[in-house]
Design an enzyme around this catalytic site. Structure first.
Site, PDB file in Angstrom:
ATOM      1  N   ARG A 153     -16.221   3.555  -0.805  1.00 18.48           N
ATOM      2  CA  ARG A 153     -15.236   4.501  -0.825  1.00 18.48           C
ATOM      3  C   ARG A 153     -14.398   4.378  -2.244  1.00 18.48           C
ATOM      4  O   ARG A 153     -13.973   3.154  -2.389  1.00 18.48           O
ATOM      5  CB  ARG A 153     -14.454   4.751   0.196  1.00 18.48           C
ATOM      6  CG  ARG A 153     -14.480   6.030   1.092  1.00 18.48           C
ATOM      7  CD  ARG A 153     -13.666   6.029   2.219  1.00 18.48           C
ATOM      8  NE  ARG A 153     -12.302   6.195   1.924  1.00 18.48           N
ATOM      9  CZ  ARG A 153     -11.284   6.390   3.139  1.00 18.48           C
ATOM     10  NH1 ARG A 153     -11.757   6.555   4.347  1.00 18.48           N
ATOM     11  NH2 ARG A 153     -10.154   6.556   2.746  1.00 18.48           N
TER      12      ARG A 153
ATOM     13  N   ARG B 226     -14.428  -2.550   4.208  1.00 18.85           N
ATOM     14  CA  ARG B 226     -15.104  -1.205   4.572  1.00 18.85           C
ATOM     15  C   ARG B 226     -15.667  -0.790   2.807  1.00 18.85           C
ATOM     16  O   ARG B 226     -16.523  -0.329   2.821  1.00 18.85           O
ATOM     17  CB  ARG B 226     -13.982  -0.179   4.679  1.00 18.85           C
ATOM     18  CG  ARG B 226     -14.778   1.258   4.587  1.00 18.85           C
ATOM     19  CD  ARG B 226     -13.578   2.266   5.384  1.00 18.85           C
ATOM     20  NE  ARG B 226     -12.566   2.601   4.754  1.00 18.85           N
ATOM     21  CZ  ARG B 226     -11.572   3.400   5.043  1.00 18.85           C
ATOM     22  NH1 ARG B 226     -11.563   3.742   6.150  1.00 18.85           N
ATOM     23  NH2 ARG B 226     -10.705   3.822   4.094  1.00 18.85           N
TER      24      ARG B 226
ATOM     25  N   ARG C 190       1.694  13.560   6.604  1.00 20.26           N
ATOM     26  CA  ARG C 190       1.827  12.725   5.626  1.00 20.26           C
ATOM     27  C   ARG C 190       3.117  12.651   5.072  1.00 20.26           C
ATOM     28  O   ARG C 190       3.346  11.617   4.494  1.00 20.26           O
ATOM     29  CB  ARG C 190       0.818  12.330   4.908  1.00 20.26           C
ATOM     30  CG  ARG C 190      -0.430  11.483   5.266  1.00 20.26           C
ATOM     31  CD  ARG C 190      -1.438  11.182   4.171  1.00 20.26           C
ATOM     32  NE  ARG C 190      -2.307   9.951   4.141  1.00 20.26           N
ATOM     33  CZ  ARG C 190      -3.378   9.740   4.928  1.00 20.26           C
ATOM     34  NH1 ARG C 190      -3.886  10.562   5.686  1.00 20.26           N
ATOM     35  NH2 ARG C 190      -4.081   8.553   4.646  1.00 20.26           N
TER      36      ARG C 190
ATOM     37  N   LYS D 252      -6.332   4.746  12.354  1.00 19.86           N
ATOM     38  CA  LYS D 252      -6.355   6.134  12.864  1.00 19.86           C
ATOM     39  C   LYS D 252      -7.516   6.889  13.064  1.00 19.86           C
ATOM     40  O   LYS D 252      -7.835   7.347  14.185  1.00 19.86           O
ATOM     41  CB  LYS D 252      -5.603   7.002  11.869  1.00 19.86           C
ATOM     42  CG  LYS D 252      -4.167   6.485  11.558  1.00 19.86           C
ATOM     43  CD  LYS D 252      -3.555   7.252  10.566  1.00 19.86           C
ATOM     44  CE  LYS D 252      -4.140   7.539   8.974  1.00 19.86           C
ATOM     45  NZ  LYS D 252      -4.186   6.087   8.362  1.00 19.86           N
TER      46      LYS D 252
ATOM     47  N   ARG E 222      -1.703   3.112  -1.983  1.00 19.80           N
ATOM     48  CA  ARG E 222      -1.734   3.680  -0.895  1.00 19.80           C
ATOM     49  C   ARG E 222      -0.882   3.337   0.057  1.00 19.80           C
ATOM     50  O   ARG E 222      -0.254   3.989   0.798  1.00 19.80           O
ATOM     51  CB  ARG E 222      -3.312   3.981  -0.047  1.00 19.80           C
ATOM     52  CG  ARG E 222      -4.410   4.846  -0.968  1.00 19.80           C
ATOM     53  CD  ARG E 222      -5.615   4.240  -0.789  1.00 19.80           C
ATOM     54  NE  ARG E 222      -6.042   4.709   0.677  1.00 19.80           N
ATOM     55  CZ  ARG E 222      -7.182   4.139   1.289  1.00 19.80           C
ATOM     56  NH1 ARG E 222      -7.835   3.239   0.366  1.00 19.80           N
ATOM     57  NH2 ARG E 222      -7.572   4.454   2.439  1.00 19.80           N
TER      58      ARG E 222
HETATM   59  P1  B4P Z   1      -9.280   3.439   9.662  1.00 17.86           P
HETATM   60  O1  B4P Z   1      -8.209   2.596   9.994  1.00 17.86           O
HETATM   61  O2  B4P Z   1      -9.930   4.115  10.672  1.00 17.86           O
HETATM   62  O3  B4P Z   1      -9.165   4.470   8.426  1.00 17.86           O
HETATM   63  P2  B4P Z   1      -7.703   5.541   8.497  1.00 17.86           P
HETATM   64  O4  B4P Z   1      -6.358   4.664   8.585  1.00 17.86           O
HETATM   65  O5  B4P Z   1      -8.300   6.464   9.304  1.00 17.86           O
HETATM   66  O6  B4P Z   1      -8.020   6.035   7.050  1.00 17.86           O
HETATM   67  P3  B4P Z   1      -7.169   6.094   5.822  1.00 17.86           P
HETATM   68  O7  B4P Z   1      -5.765   6.157   6.009  1.00 17.86           O
HETATM   69  O8  B4P Z   1      -7.804   4.905   4.768  1.00 17.86           O
HETATM   70  O9  B4P Z   1      -7.729   7.353   4.890  1.00 17.86           O
HETATM   71  P4  B4P Z   1      -7.657   8.814   5.102  1.00 17.86           P
HETATM   72  O10 B4P Z   1      -9.096   9.344   5.399  1.00 17.86           O
HETATM   73  O11 B4P Z   1      -6.713   9.504   6.401  1.00 17.86           O
HETATM   74  O12 B4P Z   1     -10.649   2.296   9.115  1.00 17.86           O
HETATM   75  C1  B4P Z   1     -10.270   1.320   8.141  1.00 17.86           C
HETATM   76  C2  B4P Z   1     -10.975   0.419   8.198  1.00 17.86           C
HETATM   77  O13 B4P Z   1     -10.689  -0.711   9.164  1.00 17.86           O
HETATM   78  C3  B4P Z   1     -12.731   0.668   8.890  1.00 17.86           C
HETATM   79  O14 B4P Z   1     -13.577  -0.042   7.859  1.00 17.86           O
HETATM   80  C4  B4P Z   1     -12.611  -0.001  10.196  1.00 17.86           C
HETATM   81  O15 B4P Z   1     -13.905  -0.126  10.641  1.00 17.86           O
HETATM   82  C5  B4P Z   1     -11.574  -1.002  10.109  1.00 17.86           C
HETATM   83  N1  B4P Z   1     -10.958  -1.402  11.348  1.00 17.86           N
HETATM   84  C6  B4P Z   1     -10.341  -0.172  12.231  1.00 17.86           C
HETATM   85  N2  B4P Z   1      -9.640  -1.001  13.196  1.00 17.86           N
HETATM   86  C7  B4P Z   1      -9.997  -2.446  13.097  1.00 17.86           C
HETATM   87  C8  B4P Z   1      -9.688  -3.276  13.855  1.00 17.86           C
HETATM   88  N3  B4P Z   1      -8.817  -3.510  15.048  1.00 17.86           N
HETATM   89  N4  B4P Z   1      -9.919  -4.539  13.570  1.00 17.86           N
HETATM   90  C9  B4P Z   1     -10.837  -4.833  12.308  1.00 17.86           C
HETATM   91  N5  B4P Z   1     -11.111  -3.611  11.496  1.00 17.86           N
HETATM   92  C10 B4P Z   1     -10.627  -2.358  11.982  1.00 17.86           C
HETATM   93  O16 B4P Z   1      -7.178   9.326   3.876  1.00 17.86           O
HETATM   94  C11 B4P Z   1      -7.586   9.175   2.503  1.00 17.86           C
HETATM   95  C12 B4P Z   1      -6.868  10.230   1.472  1.00 17.86           C
HETATM   96  O17 B4P Z   1      -7.074  11.311   1.494  1.00 17.86           O
HETATM   97  C13 B4P Z   1      -5.522   9.622   1.254  1.00 17.86           C
HETATM   98  O18 B4P Z   1      -5.336   8.504   0.521  1.00 17.86           O
HETATM   99  C14 B4P Z   1      -4.865  10.967   0.386  1.00 17.86           C
HETATM  100  O19 B4P Z   1      -5.152  10.998  -0.987  1.00 17.86           O
HETATM  101  C15 B4P Z   1      -5.908  12.010   1.153  1.00 17.86           C
HETATM  102  N6  B4P Z   1      -5.073  12.630   2.282  1.00 17.86           N
HETATM  103  C16 B4P Z   1      -5.581  12.592   3.659  1.00 17.86           C
HETATM  104  N7  B4P Z   1      -4.946  13.468   4.381  1.00 17.86           N
HETATM  105  C17 B4P Z   1      -3.655  13.793   3.563  1.00 17.86           C
HETATM  106  C18 B4P Z   1      -2.577  14.674   3.753  1.00 17.86           C
HETATM  107  N8  B4P Z   1      -2.168  15.110   5.078  1.00 17.86           N
HETATM  108  N9  B4P Z   1      -1.715  14.798   2.605  1.00 17.86           N
HETATM  109  C19 B4P Z   1      -2.155  14.371   1.596  1.00 17.86           C
HETATM  110  N10 B4P Z   1      -3.120  13.623   0.952  1.00 17.86           N
HETATM  111  C20 B4P Z   1      -4.066  13.368   2.088  1.00 17.86           C
END
Ligand code: B4P
Length: 188
Positions: A134, A128, A88, A13, A145
């Site tokens: 992190r 990561r 979420r 995302k 998660r």
């Molecule tokens: P991303 O995939 O970009 O990570 P994300 O889904 O955006 O983030 P995530 O869900 O983990 O955390 P968030 O900050 O939203 O990247 C992951 C990794 O994969 C990276 O290293 C990237 O390089 C790699 N990657 C991506 N695409 C790839 C591909 N095609 N091939 C190989 N590698 C790849 O949330 C964190 C925490 O915040 C939650 O657990 C919760 O506690 C809180 N939170 C956030 N929003 C909330 C909400 N609305 N309500 C309640 N709590 C919330």
């Protein structure tokens, strides 16, 4: 375009959201980034959020809703936005619909669901962890998660299907391949 990005942790995302900002010129709002910034600044809100985040649980609805509400009032969000990591759960989705209605903008135009299998998620996030360190990228927290995602967030795919705006996109492959799949949905 008023876009919601849905997907398990590590589904891409944040990564794809950045690329969509560059292509479509609308701002991205990431609740995860905003919460991490609050944690780093050590604000009262950040201290409350940290406990939930470190355990892989969702942060309280009132905290994240406040963040999004404030950000969507900014003038640059009038032309559209990309929400990364929000909503979420169903309560957040319903609150978002109410917010958009109050602001007089239309509803969500695209809910893009990035589909990635669990083993790939664990491997991406452990990778990561080596780079960014992190606190929530530890295997037991990652598994929690994923469980929280399946219980609380996955039902939103049906929620947005009912609004006729949900699209599931294969989130496996190279960054470019996945980006082109998303862009194809948005320009269809
Ligand atoms: P991303 O995939 O970009 O990570 P994300 O889904 O955006 O983030 P995530 O869900 O983990 O955390 P968030 O900050 O939203 O990247 C992951 C990794 O994969 C990276 O290293 C990237 O390089 C790699 N990657 C991506 N695409 C790839 C591909 N095609 N091939 C190989 N590698 C790849 O949330 C964190 C925490 O915040 C939650 O657990 C919760 O506690 C809180 N939170 C956030 N929003 C909330 C909400 N609305 N309500 C309640 N709590 C919330």
């Amino acid at each position: 375009m008023r876009i919601v990005l849905l997907g398990a942790p590590g589904s891409g995302k944040g990564t794809q959201g950045e690329k969509l900002v560059a292509r479509f010129g609308i701002p991205k709002v990431s609740t995860g980034d905003a919460l991490r910034a609050a944690v780093n600044e050590g604000t009262a809100l950040g201290k409350r959020a940290k406990v939930a985040m470190d355990a892989g649980e969702l942060v309280a609805n009132e905290i994240v809703i406040g963040i999004v509400d404030e950000r969507l009032q900014q003038p640059d969000a009038r032309k559209g936005f990309i929400l990364d990591g929000f909503p979420r759960n169903t309560a957040q989705a319903e609150t978002l619909d109410g917010m958009l209605q109050r602001m007089g903008s239309g509803g969500i135009t695209h809910a893009l669901h990035l589909h990635v299998n669990d083993e790939e998620i664990v491997s991406r996030l452990l990778e990561r962890a080596k780079i960014e360190g992190r606190a929530d990228d530890k295997e037991d927290v990652i598994r929690n998660r994923i469980a929280v995602y399946n219980a609380e967030t996955a039902p939103l795919i049906a929620y947005y299907k009912a609004q006729g705006v949900a699209h599931t996109v294969d989130g496996m492959g190279s960054l470019e391949e996945i980006f082109e799949r998303l862009a194809a949905v948005l320009t269809a």
